[in-house]
Design an enzyme around this catalytic site. Structure first.
Site, PDB file in Angstrom:
ATOM      1  CG  ASP A   1      54.116  53.710  42.515  1.00  0.00           C
ATOM      2  OD1 ASP A   1      53.631  52.812  41.793  1.00  0.00           O
ATOM      3  OD2 ASP A   1      55.330  53.961  42.577  1.00  0.00           O
TER       4      ASP A   1
ATOM      5  CD  GLU B   1      38.293  42.920  35.772  1.00  0.00           C
ATOM      6  OE1 GLU B   1      39.519  43.132  35.851  1.00  0.00           O
ATOM      7  OE2 GLU B   1      37.734  41.947  36.300  1.00  0.00           O
TER       8      GLU B   1
ATOM      9  CG  HIS C   1      30.618  39.082  34.811  1.00  0.00           C
ATOM     10  ND1 HIS C   1      31.824  38.819  34.226  1.00  0.00           N
ATOM     11  CD2 HIS C   1      30.897  39.594  36.012  1.00  0.00           C
ATOM     12  CE1 HIS C   1      32.787  39.148  35.045  1.00  0.00           C
ATOM     13  NE2 HIS C   1      32.241  39.618  36.138  1.00  0.00           N
TER      14      HIS C   1
ATOM     15  CE  LYS D   1      42.658  40.893  37.250  1.00  0.00           C
ATOM     16  NZ  LYS D   1      41.276  41.299  36.938  1.00  0.00           N
TER      17      LYS D   1
HETATM   18  C1  MEV Z   1      38.262  38.971  38.182  1.00  0.00           C
HETATM   19  O1  MEV Z   1      38.880  40.121  37.690  1.00  0.00           O
HETATM   20  C2  MEV Z   1      38.689  38.691  39.596  1.00  0.00           C
HETATM   21  C3  MEV Z   1      38.252  37.323  40.149  1.00  0.00           C
HETATM   22  O2  MEV Z   1      38.718  36.291  39.293  1.00  0.00           O
HETATM   23  C4  MEV Z   1      38.882  37.198  41.534  1.00  0.00           C
HETATM   24  C5  MEV Z   1      38.778  35.810  42.140  1.00  0.00           C
HETATM   25  O3  MEV Z   1      38.673  34.809  41.389  1.00  0.00           O
HETATM   26  O4  MEV Z   1      38.812  35.720  43.386  1.00  0.00           O
HETATM   27  C6  MEV Z   1      36.763  37.218  40.212  1.00  0.00           C
END
Ligand code: MEV
Length: 400
Positions: free
Chosen positions: A257, A68, A354, A241
Site C-alpha cells: 500500500d 516517470e 534528462h 517526493k
Molecule cells: C523529480 O521527480 C524528483 C526531483 O525533483 C527530486 C528532488 O528535487 O530532490 C528530482
C-alpha cells in the site's frame, strides 16, 4: 428478470455500456478482476529494475513500477554510487502496527484503570479474534492511553503482524477489543488502525567516497542542499517526493500500500512540527554520509500481495524476502534515488541528465550501435541545436 446493477455486470458488459476502448486495455481474466468493484481491466505501468543494489552485504535485483521516465535510470545511478561506498547498511525495528480506539469524553485515568483491570480479557479477545497471527508469533502486544486533547483520548494498541501488511489483522483485533469496552459505548467514537507506523521504523545509512561523486566539492554541495531541505518546506516537499519516486515504485511493484507508506512518511517528516527532508547528507571522515529513516509498514504475504501475480513476480526478483528485508531494500532505494537527484542538482540541474537520456534514445533511434552511442551523445551535448538530422550527420562523421 430484474435489471442487473452495474457492479453485477461482467467486465465486458460494463465496457459495452461505457463504450470503453478495448484496444487500450484488453479484457483479461486475471485474478485481479475479483479484487475491486466495477472492474474493467488491468491498468499497466512500466516495470523496470535496478539489477544490483547492495543492502546489508547482499546484492538485490530491485523491481520498480513507475510512469516517470527518469526514475529507474536515476535509481540505478544512485545505486552505483551507494554500491561503490560498500552498499547500504540498514536497521529495521520490529514490525509492529498501531491501532486506535478513539474516545471523546472519557478521562485518561478512567481508561488506564479500566485497561489494567481488564488486561487478561483484552488479550484473550485479541487472541480469539485472530488466533493464526498468535500462532505465528505475533498478535496484540500492548495497550496504552494517549491524551490527544482535554477531552479526546486514544487507546493505542500495538499488534505484531509478522510478515503480513497487517491492516486487516489490526482492524480485526481492534473491533474485537471494542466488545470489552461496552461500558464506554457513549464515549467510544470508533476503532481503526493508524497508518502512522512509528513502531515500524527503518533506517538506511551509507558512506560514499568523494571520488565516486566527482570530488569533495560535489559532496559538500549535496550536504548543503540537504541542510537547505531540512529547513525549507518547499524544498523538503520536492526532495521527499523524489525519495518516494524510488520508495513508492518498489512498494507498488511488491503489491504493498504505497498511499499508507507515503502518508506515514510525510507525517514522520513533520514529526517535530516543521516539515523537513526525510534524508540527511553530511560530510565526515572524507566521505559523504547519508541517512534515511521513515516508517515502513510493508508485508510480503497475504492480502492483495497474494492476489496479484505481478507482486509475486516482483518478490521473486527480490529473492523472496521476508518483510524486514523488503523494508531494508525499500529504504535503501529511497536513499539511492535521493542521492541521484541531489547529485544532478548539485551538478547543474536534472534537465542535463534528462537530456543525456533523450540523446541516447535519439542515437539508438537513428541506428547507432551500442559502441557508438556514447560518442554520438557526447557530440550532441556540445551542439546548439539537436534534431534527428544533426544526429545522423554526427553518426556519419563518426563512421568515416
Ligand atoms: C523529480 O521527480 C524528483 C526531483 O525533483 C527530486 C528532488 O528535487 O530532490 C528530482
Amino acid at each position: 428478470m430484474a435489471e442487473q446493477k452495474f457492479y453485477q455486470l461482467t467486465p465486458q458488459q460494463r465496457r459495452a455500456q461505457l463504450n470503453f476502448d478495448d484496444s487500450a486495455i484488453p479484457v483479461t481474466t486475471q485474478p485481479t478482476s475479483q479484487l475491486i468493484e466495477n472492474y474493467l481491466g488491468d491498468f499497466a505501468l512500466p516495470l523496470g529494475v535496478v539489477p544490483n543494489l547492495i543492502v546489508d552485504g547482499r546484492s538485490f535485483v530491485v523491481p520498480m513500477v513507475t510512469e516517470e521516465p527518469s526514475v529507474v535510470a536515476a535509481a540505478n545511478n544512485g545505486a552505483k554510487h551507494l554500491n561503490a561506498g560498500g552498499g547500504v547498511q540498514t536497521n529495521v525495528t520490529q514490525r509492529d502496527m498501531i491501532g486506535q480506539l478513539l474516545f471523546e469524553g472519557a478521562s485518561a485515568e478512567t481508561l488506564e484503570a479500566f485497561i489494567v483491570s481488564r488486561e487478561t480479557q483484552l488479550f484473550a479477545r485479541a487472541k480469539a479474534a485472530h488466533p493464526s497471527i498468535v500462532a505465528r508469533g505475533g498478535g496484540l502486544k500492548s495497550l496504552r492511553v494517549r491524551s490527544v486533547s482535554d477531552t479526546q483520548m486514544s487507546v493505542d494498541f500495538v499488534v505484531n503482524t509478522q510478515d503480513a501488511m497487517g491492516a486487516n489483522i489490526v482492524n480485526t483485533i481492534g473491533e474485537a477489543l471494542t466488545l470489552e469496552f461496552e461500558a464506554f459505548s457513549e464515549q467510544l467514537l470508533g476503532v481503526i488502525l493508524s497508518n502512522y507506523a512509528t513502531e515500524s521504523l527503518t533506517t538506511a545509512r551509507v558512506s560514499v567516497p568523494f571520488a565516486v561523486l566527482g570530488g569533495r566539492e560535489v559532496a559538500q554541495r549535496i550536504a548543503a542542499l540537504s541542510r537547505f531541505a531540512a529547513n525549507d518546506v518547499y524544498r523538503a516537499t520536492t526532495e521527499n517526493k523524489g525519495v518516494f519516486n524510488g520508495l513508492a515504485a518498489v512498494v507498488l511493484a511488491t503489491g504493498n500500500d504505497w498511499r499508507a507508506v507515503e502518508a506515514a512518511g510525510h507525517a514522520y517528516a513533520a514529526r517535530d512540527g516543521q516539515y523537513r527532508a526525510l534524508t540527511r547528507w553530511w560530510v565526515a571522515d572524507d566521505q559523504l554520509q547519508g541517512e534515511l529513516t521513515l516508517p515502513l509498514a510493508l508485508g510480503t504475504v497475504g492480502g492483495s500481495i497474494s492476489a496479484l501475480p505481478q507482486a509475486k513476480a516482483s518478490l521473486a526478483l527480490l529473492g523472496e524476502p521476508d518483510a524486514p528485508t523488503l523494508r531494508s531494500v525499500v529504504a535503501a532505494i529511497g536513499l539511492a534515488q535521493n542521492l541521484a537527484a541531489l547529485k544532478a542538482i548539485a551538478n547543474g540541474g536534472i534537465q542535463r541528465g534528462h537530456m543525456r537520456m533523450q540523446y541516447r534514445a535519439l542515437a539508438l533511434q537513428i541506428g547507432a550501435t551500442s559502441t557508438e552511442v556514447d560518442a554520438v551523445v557526447a557530440q550532441l551535448q556540445t551542439h546548439p541545436v539537436v534534431n534527428e538530422a544533426v544526429a545522423r550527420e554526427i553518426l556519419a562523421e563518426i563512421r568515416k
